[in-house]
Motif scaffolding. Structure first.
Motif, short mmCIF file in Angstrom:
data_model
loop_
_atom_site.label_atom_id
_atom_site.label_comp_id
_atom_site.label_asym_id
_atom_site.label_seq_id
_atom_site.Cartn_x
_atom_site.Cartn_y
_atom_site.Cartn_z
N GLN A 246 0.70 -1.22 -0.06
CA GLN A 246 0.03 -0.05 0.11
C GLN A 246 0.95 1.24 0.01
N ALA A 247 2.16 1.40 0.75
CA ALA A 247 2.85 2.45 1.01
C ALA A 247 3.41 2.56 -0.38
N LEU A 248 4.10 1.52 -0.98
CA LEU A 248 4.62 1.55 -2.36
C LEU A 248 3.75 2.39 -3.60
N GLN A 249 2.45 1.98 -3.42
CA GLN A 249 1.55 2.03 -4.24
C GLN A 249 1.29 4.00 -4.21
N GLU A 250 0.94 4.14 -2.80
CA GLU A 250 0.93 5.59 -2.68
C GLU A 250 1.96 6.66 -3.03
N ALA A 251 3.05 5.91 -2.93
CA ALA A 251 4.61 6.36 -3.25
C ALA A 251 4.50 6.92 -4.83
N ASP A 252 4.07 5.85 -5.43
CA ASP A 252 4.03 5.92 -6.75
C ASP A 252 3.23 6.82 -7.43
N ASP A 253 1.80 6.69 -7.00
CA ASP A 253 0.88 7.53 -7.18
C ASP A 253 1.03 9.12 -6.89
N ALA A 254 1.94 9.34 -6.09
CA ALA A 254 2.26 10.72 -5.78
C ALA A 254 3.58 11.17 -6.20
N LYS A 255 4.17 10.40 -7.24
CA LYS A 255 5.18 10.49 -8.17
C LYS A 255 6.58 10.75 -7.06
N ILE A 256 6.70 10.23 -5.81
CA ILE A 256 7.63 10.60 -4.98
C ILE A 256 9.07 9.65 -5.40
N SER A 257 10.07 10.25 -5.63
CA SER A 257 11.16 9.55 -6.20
C SER A 257 12.54 9.74 -5.31
N ALA A 258 13.59 9.43 -5.59
CA ALA A 258 15.05 9.84 -5.18
C ALA A 258 15.06 9.63 -3.64
N LYS A 259 15.70 10.61 -3.24
CA LYS A 259 16.22 10.44 -1.75
C LYS A 259 14.81 10.72 -0.73
N ALA A 260 13.72 11.12 -1.54
CA ALA A 260 12.37 11.22 -0.84
C ALA A 260 11.69 9.87 -0.56
N VAL A 261 11.96 8.80 -1.16
CA VAL A 261 10.93 7.80 -1.09
C VAL A 261 11.06 6.87 0.18
N THR A 262 12.65 6.68 0.79
CA THR A 262 12.58 5.96 1.86
C THR A 262 11.80 6.85 3.00
N PRO A 263 11.92 8.01 3.24
CA PRO A 263 11.45 8.60 4.45
C PRO A 263 9.99 8.60 4.28
N PHE A 264 9.23 8.83 2.94
CA PHE A 264 8.05 8.48 2.84
C PHE A 264 7.32 7.21 3.04
N LEU A 265 8.06 6.23 2.58
CA LEU A 265 7.57 5.05 3.06
C LEU A 265 7.63 4.29 4.21
N LEU A 266 8.75 4.94 4.84
CA LEU A 266 8.93 4.47 6.61
C LEU A 266 7.81 5.32 7.32
N GLY A 267 7.49 6.54 6.80
CA GLY A 267 6.47 7.17 7.40
C GLY A 267 5.15 6.72 7.24
N ARG A 268 4.76 6.30 6.25
CA ARG A 268 3.44 5.82 6.03
C ARG A 268 3.43 4.20 6.60
N ILE A 269 4.54 3.79 6.63
CA ILE A 269 4.32 2.22 7.33
C ILE A 269 4.30 2.54 8.87
N PHE A 270 4.81 3.56 9.48
CA PHE A 270 4.80 3.72 10.65
C PHE A 270 3.04 4.25 10.89
N GLU A 271 2.71 5.01 10.19
CA GLU A 271 1.32 5.40 10.34
C GLU A 271 0.22 3.90 10.11
N LEU A 272 0.58 3.20 9.09
CA LEU A 272 -0.36 1.94 8.99
C LEU A 272 -0.27 0.85 9.97
N THR A 273 0.89 0.77 10.78
CA THR A 273 1.31 -0.07 11.72
C THR A 273 0.82 0.75 12.91
N GLU A 274 0.32 1.56 13.15
CA GLU A 274 -0.12 2.53 14.52
C GLU A 274 1.29 2.32 15.28
#
Length: 302
Positions: A246-274
């Protein structure tokens, strides 16, 4: 040679021959909010000391390459804004321009080697991002492991990555990948994966001996020690898989790339795992610090 700024504790350890462990600083600046980031950094440093070594948290502050941070400096870094995320490509420019930056795995390895530190504890290494066959998004960490002689202790590569491709690249680059105490590679938040370990070692002394042997043979680069997260802190891979997707799909939809990818994914996984992923992250970093200290102590005696 670029001047290195040693903390008082690290300077004393260098004088007495005490084992020293390098620690990265991106977990402080890009991993969690203040004051939890500083509290976690201090816990990790305390784990290193309790295991018989001295911690050296590495960062660039006001253009100075710090090998170890004083308490006040750690607080300042934890609250700083606009901190650059440094890898091999930009660490020199950050120093030259007098800026402040936090070191990733690659940059920490470079700084550790400059300071004569042979062991580095982190959470998880970067690697081949999913979809890299079209994005070509591959972390500089992998090439750093192939050229800089530092033993890196991590809970594997970050689970958001393409793990089979990551370890295939490491094999191609000739990097020894050692699983500690088990026959399969760990997967960051999960203690196990379906990937068999290329090498297995069960004690710190053997890992230290392997590093010394590589040096004696003139082999370039370091070695990666994959240390499984404690079972009581892990998130099973079957629980994580749909969350990561889910987090990967959201990053792709938002066109997040390069150094911004990992912080975005880790942040979303934090939210999704509460918040569970952050608790696991803290547990695995502390576990890696303890093992790294044991390896460094063994190296100091060899």
């Amino acid at each position: 040679m670029i001047p290195l700024h040693f903390s008082s504790e690290v300077a004393k350890a260098r004088e007495t021959g005490t084992a020293i462990i390098a620690l990265e600083s991106t977990i402080i600046t890009h991993g969690m909010p203040f004051p939890q980031n500083v509290e976690t950094a201090r816990l990790v440093e305390a784990d290193v000391r309790a295991s018989g070594a001295v911690p050296a948290t590495i960062a660039v502050m006001d253009g100075k390459l710090h090998i170890g941070l004083e308490d006040a400096e750690l607080d300042m870094l934890g609250q700083a804004e606009g901190v650059a995320k440094l890898s091999r490509a930009d660490i020199a420019a950050c120093i030259a321009s007098g800026r402040t930056g936090a070191t990733t795995v690659a940059a920490t390895m470079i700084a550790a080697h400059l300071a004569g530190i042979s062991v580095f504890a982190t959470g998880g290494i970067g690697g081949v991002h999913r979809g890299a066959e079209t994005s070509f998004d591959i972390s500089a960490d992998l090439h750093e492991l192939a050229q800089t002689p530092v033993t890196v202790v991590a809970a594997g590569a970050k689970a958001i990555l393409d793990l089979p491709k990551t370890f295939e690249v490491l094999e191609t680059l000739g990097v020894p990948v050692i699983a500690f105490g088990q026959d399969m590679l760990p997967a960051f938040w999960s203690a196990t994966s379906d990937l068999p370990a290329p090498l297995r070692m069960d004690d710190a002394e053997d890992i230290a001996k392997a590093f010394r042997t590589r040096q004696a043979m003139g082999l370039q680069g370091g070695q990666l020690v994959t240390n499984p997260i404690p079972k009581n802190a892990e998130i099973p891979s079957d629980v994580l898989a749909p969350i990561i997707a889910q987090a990967l799909q959201e990053a792709d939809d938002a066109k997040i790339s390069a150094k911004a990818v990992t912080p975005f994914l880790l942040g979303r996984i934090f939210e999704l795992t509460e918040g569970r992923s952050l608790d696991a992250n803290i547990a695995l970093v502390r576990n890696n610090a303890r093992l790294a200290a044991q390896i460094a102590v063994a190296l100091s005696k060899s």
